[in-house]
Design a protein around this motif. Structure first.
Motif, PDB file in Angstrom:
ATOM      1  N   PHE A  25       0.494   0.146  -7.924  1.00 56.18           N
ATOM      2  CA  PHE A  25       1.267   0.363  -6.704  1.00 56.18           C
ATOM      3  C   PHE A  25       1.443  -0.950  -5.941  1.00 56.18           C
ATOM      4  O   PHE A  25       2.538  -1.307  -5.521  1.00 56.18           O
ATOM      5  CB  PHE A  25       0.574   1.420  -5.838  1.00 56.18           C
ATOM      6  N   ARG A  26       0.355  -1.699  -5.781  1.00 52.63           N
ATOM      7  CA  ARG A  26       0.411  -2.990  -5.097  1.00 52.63           C
ATOM      8  C   ARG A  26       1.338  -3.961  -5.834  1.00 52.63           C
ATOM      9  O   ARG A  26       2.123  -4.669  -5.214  1.00 52.63           O
ATOM     10  CB  ARG A  26      -0.981  -3.605  -5.002  1.00 52.63           C
ATOM     11  N   GLN A  27       1.247  -3.993  -7.158  1.00 57.72           N
ATOM     12  CA  GLN A  27       2.081  -4.899  -7.944  1.00 57.72           C
ATOM     13  C   GLN A  27       3.559  -4.550  -7.777  1.00 57.72           C
ATOM     14  O   GLN A  27       4.398  -5.423  -7.612  1.00 57.72           O
ATOM     15  CB  GLN A  27       1.686  -4.836  -9.429  1.00 57.72           C
TER      16      GLN A  27
ATOM     17  N   LEU B 275       8.785  -6.178  -5.040  1.00 57.70           N
ATOM     18  CA  LEU B 275       9.861  -5.893  -4.088  1.00 57.70           C
ATOM     19  C   LEU B 275       9.817  -6.809  -2.868  1.00 57.70           C
ATOM     20  O   LEU B 275      10.633  -6.681  -1.961  1.00 57.70           O
ATOM     21  CB  LEU B 275       9.791  -4.429  -3.643  1.00 57.70           C
ATOM     22  N   GLY B 276       8.839  -7.711  -2.835  1.00 54.73           N
ATOM     23  CA  GLY B 276       8.768  -8.678  -1.737  1.00 54.73           C
ATOM     24  C   GLY B 276       7.799  -8.308  -0.628  1.00 54.73           C
ATOM     25  O   GLY B 276       7.739  -8.998   0.388  1.00 54.73           O
ATOM     26  N   TYR B 277       7.051  -7.242  -0.802  1.00 48.11           N
ATOM     27  CA  TYR B 277       6.080  -6.845   0.217  1.00 48.11           C
ATOM     28  C   TYR B 277       4.730  -7.481  -0.091  1.00 48.11           C
ATOM     29  O   TYR B 277       4.242  -7.413  -1.206  1.00 48.11           O
ATOM     30  CB  TYR B 277       5.928  -5.328   0.267  1.00 48.11           C
TER      31      TYR B 277
ATOM     32  N   ASN C  91       3.662  -8.403   5.608  1.00 49.22           N
ATOM     33  CA  ASN C  91       4.839  -7.630   6.016  1.00 49.22           C
ATOM     34  C   ASN C  91       4.726  -6.160   5.643  1.00 49.22           C
ATOM     35  O   ASN C  91       5.694  -5.421   5.703  1.00 49.22           O
ATOM     36  CB  ASN C  91       6.126  -8.247   5.444  1.00 49.22           C
ATOM     37  N   ILE C  92       3.532  -5.730   5.270  1.00 48.79           N
ATOM     38  CA  ILE C  92       3.277  -4.313   5.010  1.00 48.79           C
ATOM     39  C   ILE C  92       1.778  -4.055   5.143  1.00 48.79           C
ATOM     40  O   ILE C  92       0.957  -4.915   4.825  1.00 48.79           O
ATOM     41  CB  ILE C  92       3.790  -3.889   3.613  1.00 48.79           C
ATOM     42  N   ALA C  93       1.455  -2.883   5.655  1.00 49.54           N
ATOM     43  CA  ALA C  93       0.062  -2.446   5.732  1.00 49.54           C
ATOM     44  C   ALA C  93      -0.118  -1.333   4.703  1.00 49.54           C
ATOM     45  O   ALA C  93       0.743  -0.472   4.568  1.00 49.54           O
ATOM     46  CB  ALA C  93      -0.269  -1.938   7.133  1.00 49.54           C
ATOM     47  N   MET C  94      -1.210  -1.380   3.973  1.00 46.40           N
ATOM     48  CA  MET C  94      -1.442  -0.381   2.937  1.00 46.40           C
ATOM     49  C   MET C  94      -2.695   0.419   3.222  1.00 46.40           C
ATOM     50  O   MET C  94      -3.686  -0.115   3.724  1.00 46.40           O
ATOM     51  CB  MET C  94      -1.540  -1.057   1.577  1.00 46.40           C
ATOM     52  N   GLU C  95      -2.615   1.693   2.890  1.00 46.01           N
ATOM     53  CA  GLU C  95      -3.749   2.597   3.046  1.00 46.01           C
ATOM     54  C   GLU C  95      -3.921   3.356   1.745  1.00 46.01           C
ATOM     55  O   GLU C  95      -2.942   3.766   1.124  1.00 46.01           O
ATOM     56  CB  GLU C  95      -3.497   3.580   4.186  1.00 46.01           C
ATOM     57  N   PHE C  96      -5.157   3.546   1.370  1.00 54.62           N
ATOM     58  CA  PHE C  96      -5.444   4.265   0.139  1.00 54.62           C
ATOM     59  C   PHE C  96      -6.539   5.308   0.391  1.00 54.62           C
ATOM     60  O   PHE C  96      -7.674   5.145  -0.042  1.00 54.62           O
ATOM     61  CB  PHE C  96      -5.863   3.287  -0.968  1.00 54.62           C
ATOM     62  N   PRO C  97      -6.183   6.383   1.096  1.00 54.66           N
ATOM     63  CA  PRO C  97      -7.184   7.426   1.319  1.00 54.66           C
ATOM     64  C   PRO C  97      -7.447   8.195   0.031  1.00 54.66           C
ATOM     65  O   PRO C  97      -6.578   8.289  -0.838  1.00 54.66           O
ATOM     66  CB  PRO C  97      -6.529   8.323   2.372  1.00 54.66           C
ATOM     67  N   TYR C  98      -8.622   8.706  -0.097  1.00 55.96           N
ATOM     68  CA  TYR C  98      -8.956   9.505  -1.261  1.00 55.96           C
ATOM     69  C   TYR C  98      -8.618  10.960  -0.999  1.00 55.96           C
ATOM     70  O   TYR C  98      -8.668  11.426   0.137  1.00 55.96           O
ATOM     71  CB  TYR C  98     -10.439   9.332  -1.615  1.00 55.96           C
ATOM     72  N   GLY C  99      -8.262  11.663  -2.038  1.00 49.12           N
ATOM     73  CA  GLY C  99      -7.837  13.048  -1.908  1.00 49.12           C
ATOM     74  C   GLY C  99      -8.855  13.926  -1.210  1.00 49.12           C
ATOM     75  O   GLY C  99      -8.499  14.833  -0.471  1.00 49.12           O
TER      76      GLY C  99
END
Length: 81
Positions: free
Chosen positions: A53-55, A60-62, A67-75
Motif C-alpha cells: 500500500f505504501r509503495q 503516485l507521489g505521496y 504530503n499524506i498521513a497514514m493509519e493502519f488500524p488492526y481489524g
C-alpha cells in the motif's frame, strides 16, 4: 506663515499611519490527506499488505509524513468480534 504645532502633529500621525505595517492575514494550513487500510491482525504476515500500500502511494507521489498521513488500524480495533 508660521507652522502651528497642530499641523506638525497631524503630519506626524499621517506619516505614522502610512508607515505602519499592514496586518498579515493568517493562512490556513493545508489539509493533509489521510489514508490507511484495515489489516486483520498485527501479525508480521500482514506487513506485506501495508508495504504494498505504501509503495503504491509512493508511486503516485505521496510521501508519508510530508504530503499524506497514514493509519493502519488492526481489524480487531475497528471491527466487532
Amino acid at each position: 506663515m508660521p507652522r502651528t504645532p497642530e499641523i506638525g502633529i497631524a503630519l506626524a500621525l499621517a506619516l505614522g499611519v502610512l508607515a505602519a505595517p499592514l496586518p498579515a492575514q493568517a493562512q490556513r494550513p493545508a489539509k493533509v490527506p489521510r489514508a490507511g487500510i484495515i489489516v486483520p491482525t498485527a501479525s508480521p504476515l500482514n506487513q506485506h499488505l501495508i508495504e504494498a500500500f505504501r509503495q503504491g502511494l509512493r508511486e503516485l507521489g505521496y510521501i508519508e509524513g510530508q504530503n499524506i498521513a497514514m493509519e493502519f488500524p488492526y481489524g480487531t480495533e475497528r471491527l466487532p468480534q
